[in-house]
Design an enzyme around this catalytic site. Structure first.
Site, PDB file in Angstrom:
ATOM      1  N   HIS A   1       1.025  -1.219   0.061  1.00  6.96           N
ATOM      2  CA  HIS A   1       0.058   0.139  -0.054  1.00  6.96           C
ATOM      3  C   HIS A   1       0.725   1.267  -0.187  1.00  6.96           C
ATOM      4  O   HIS A   1       0.236   2.363  -0.398  1.00  6.96           O
ATOM      5  CB  HIS A   1      -0.935  -0.169   1.474  1.00  6.96           C
ATOM      6  CG  HIS A   1      -2.157   0.632   0.892  1.00  6.96           C
ATOM      7  ND1 HIS A   1      -2.544   1.801   0.263  1.00  6.96           N
ATOM      8  CD2 HIS A   1      -3.573   0.449   1.981  1.00  6.96           C
ATOM      9  CE1 HIS A   1      -3.694   2.021   0.284  1.00  6.96           C
ATOM     10  NE2 HIS A   1      -4.342   1.122   1.353  1.00  6.96           N
TER      11      HIS A   1
ATOM     12  N   SER B   1      -9.270  10.979   0.527  1.00  5.22           N
ATOM     13  CA  SER B   1      -8.236  11.623  -0.548  1.00  5.22           C
ATOM     14  C   SER B   1      -7.864  13.089  -0.387  1.00  5.22           C
ATOM     15  O   SER B   1      -8.839  13.894  -0.448  1.00  5.22           O
ATOM     16  CB  SER B   1      -8.605  11.214  -1.876  1.00  5.22           C
ATOM     17  OG  SER B   1      -7.864  11.518  -3.015  1.00  5.22           O
TER      18      SER B   1
ATOM     19  N   GLN C   1     -14.417   3.635   2.559  1.00  2.00           N
ATOM     20  CA  GLN C   1     -15.546   3.379   1.399  1.00  2.00           C
ATOM     21  C   GLN C   1     -14.408   3.079  -0.029  1.00  2.00           C
ATOM     22  O   GLN C   1     -13.587   3.954  -0.462  1.00  2.00           O
ATOM     23  CB  GLN C   1     -16.283   4.454   1.105  1.00  2.00           C
ATOM     24  CG  GLN C   1     -17.211   4.397  -0.087  1.00  2.00           C
ATOM     25  CD  GLN C   1     -18.346   5.460  -0.550  1.00  2.00           C
ATOM     26  OE1 GLN C   1     -19.331   5.383  -0.772  1.00  2.00           O
ATOM     27  NE2 GLN C   1     -17.540   6.752  -0.664  1.00  2.00           N
TER      28      GLN C   1
END
EC number: 2.3.1.6
Length: 640
Positions: A334, A450, A551
């Site tokens: 990641h 983000s 999400q």
């Protein structure tokens, strides 16, 4: 990669496409705003006496002309001097300083729809198709022809920074004894033949995907994969499962790698892995019922060393798993990029594969193709001991993970939108209600937001356990008989508004987590001791995210999952669809307080309860409006 062992602290700058719009620098939020928000976020999550102490510490830190203002000035100077003032601090704190093993703890997985492979050739055709899609996508990246992303959801339409995409196939997480290093491949004018690494039967093979400046066709790739599958069956050539070492804690893997590097054969093999585009893991059958939950587990940890857990190399950002039983997906390291970048890339690959699969793929008979090469290893007794230890620890990870993929089928985002509410805010408030239902308290919650609206932006945190959410969950559970539906509905609306407002602050660079991290790291660099605000129990509590949520929306037939980030925590990833919501909930069996199944049931109860509340209140509102219209009509009739 000749410079892998050097200290590479600076992130390589990506050349920007001439069509890619410039995005602004990340702002540094006002100091007093962050300090007040921090107190507001934590007041209802810690004991009163502890909060009073914290409030005094925070006020002292923020006093005019004090330490906080000095650190703020240094941060503002750093903003002027760097592309992104928090990027390296955040990368180190979130990933590179973390010593935990990557499987489950750090590396998320994307699970594709189950494939129906009739035989091994079907499996290899699928893998060849996928590799062809990777080449197609990488060509877009290499030519900087990838369309620019624009923000969706809140404050939609703004262009987003595209730099993360260029780490998909050119990065490598190098293990370190105290801190890892994120290494970027340097581009060169005359690149050597590009290759991927294929893992099969715990053996690693080099597959050149471009030969003599010609990209291999899918037929070529299929031919080469068949050769690899045959080579992997050769018992006499079998080598130890070195990939197991990458499943260990980062310090342990760094120690083992140092030993491996003493031998030139091992150095050459490691170099080939570290410079590859990606991994393709040709897994054997998993031997379990193939529901969503079990398929996700195969991607998260491979089922342990005796199944497919050693058929991996976790340091490489993109590992594509193609299982003999049709379990397929992506395992992601990641640190170079965030979830939405992974999803966008995967969506592109799946679309490419859908189009390409309409053609019948046959093996190309090209005798001039060189055979794929098996990577060789020289294993000392020390490495054998490391392998045994890694295998044992991976089994512990496998046994400890409590995971469920749960589909809520009663409604989806269409119903939520009819309530004039953001689906994400609605689900976040429902998760708070579910957690309170299970544990009768709220806890610091992480929801990734983000910040790609800014240059080199990664993420900040939406702290979903707001005071308004706390008031709502208490109304629904503790004060249920005492409050009317309209009062509960008002608290729900307040919770949604608070969640939405915090989301906007986070995506515009005004949330508190990155700012406090920046202040802490600047203090660490300039003073012998950290200021008390960063050693205070409330600050430590604020960074233990017992509920870690995200999400990951996608219209494609796939879903994302990951593990908890603390031993007594939950991971909760969700994908809202028009008529259902898919949740992936994880926890650890070692912790007696948590249960993924319990939280999943509480999520269902909470979503149904909120729906019923919305329906009751909209029904009573409709009746009230009808009565008003009737009264107006009567008055009108009387006048006549």
């Amino acid at each position: 990669m000749p410079d892998l062992e050097k200290d590479m602290q600076k992130k390589e700058k990506d050349s920007r496409s001439k069509d890619e719009p410039a995005v602004p620098k990340l702002p540094v939020p006002p100091l007093q705003q962050t300090l007040q928000m921090y107190l507001q976020c934590m007041k209802h999550l810690v004991p009163e006496e502890q909060f009073r102490k914290t409030k005094s510490i925070v006020e002292q830190f923020g006093v005019a002309g004090g330490l906080g203002e000095s650190l703020q000035l240094i941060l503002e100077e750093r903003r002027e001097e760097t592309t992104n003032w928090v990027f390296n601090y955040w990368l180190d704190d979130m990933y590179l300083n973390n010593r935990l093993a990557l499987p489950v703890n750090s590396s998320p997985a994307i699970i594709f729809a189950r494939q129906n492979f009739k035989d091994v050739n079907d499996q290899l055709r699928f893998a060849a198709n996928l590799i062809s899609g990777v080449q197609d996508y990488k060509a877009l990246l290499d030519s900087h022809a990838l369309p620019v992303d624009f923000a969706r959801g809140q404050l939609s339409g703004q262009p987003l920074c595209m730099k993360q995409y260029y780490g998909l196939f050119s990065s490598y997480r190098l293990p370190g004894h105290t801190k890892d290093t994120l290494v970027a491949q340097k581009s060169c004018v005359m690149p050597e033949p590009e290759h991927i690494i294929v893992a099969c039967n715990n053996q690693l093979f080099v597959l050149d995907v471009g030969i003599n400046f010609r990209r291999l066709s899918e037929g070529d790739l299929f031919t080469q994969l068949r050769k690899i599958a045959k080579m992997a069956e050769n018992e006499e050539e079998m080598l130890p499962p070195i990939g197991l070492l990458t499943t260990d804690g980062r310090t342990e893997w760094a120690e083992a790698r140092t030993i491996l590097m003493k031998d030139s054969t091992n150095r050459d093999s490691l170099d080939m892995i570290e410079r590859c585009i990606c991994l393709v893991c040709l897994d054997g059958t998993s031997g379990v019922e193939l529901n969503d939950t079990n398929m996700a587990l195969q991607l998260l940890h491979g089922g342990g060393y005796h199944k497919n857990g050693a058929n991996r190399w976790y340091d490489k950002p993109m590992q594509f798993v193609v299982g003999r039983d049709g379990v397929c997906g992506t395992v992601c390291e990641h640190s170079p990029f965030d979830g939405i970048v992974l999803v966008q890339c995967t969506e592109h690959l799946l679309k490419h594969m859908k189009e390409s699969s309409k053609k019948l793929l046959r093996a190309d008979s090209v005798s001039e193709l060189p055979a794929p090469r098996r990577l060789r290893w020289k294993c000392s007794p020390e490495i054998q001991a490391h392998l045994a230890s890694s295998a044992e620890k991976l089994q512990r990870i496998v046994k400890n993970l409590d995971f469920i993929a749960y589909k809520f089928v009663n409604y989806g985002k269409e119903f939520i939108k009819k309530q004039k509410t953001s689906p994400d805010a609605y689900i976040q408030v429902a998760l708070q209600l579910a957690f309170y239902r299970c544990h009768r308290r709220l806890v610091p919650t992480y929801e990734s937001a983000s910040i790609r609206r800014f240059d080199e932006g990664r993420v900040d945190n939406i702290r979903s356990a707001t005071a308004e959410a706390f008031a709502f969950v208490k109304a629904m559970i503790d004060d249920k008989p005492a409050l009317s539906d309209s009062e509960k509905m008002q608290r729900f609306k307040d919770a949604i508004a608070a969640q939405t407002n915090y989301t906007i602050l986070a995506i515009t660079g005004m949330a508190i987590d990155n700012h406090l991290l920046g202040l802490r790291e600047v203090a660490r660099e300039h003073f012998k001791e950290l200021p008390e605000i960063f050693t205070d129990e409330t600050y430590l509590t604020s960074n233990r995210f017992i509920l870690s949520t995200s999400q990951v929306p996608t219209p494609m037939e796939m879903f994302c999952c990951y593990g908890p980030v603390v031993p007594n925590g939950y991971g909760a990833c969700y994908n809202p669809q028009p008529e259902h919501i898919l949740f992936c909930i994880s926890s650890f069996k070692d912790c007696k307080e948590t249960s993924s199944d319990m939280l999943a049931k509480a999520v269902e109860e909470s979503l149904l309860e909120i729906r019923d509340l919305c329906n009751k209140c909209s029904s009573s509102t409709a009746k009230s409006l009808a009565k008003q219209e009737e009264a107006t009509q009567l008055r009108s009739d009387r006048k006549l």
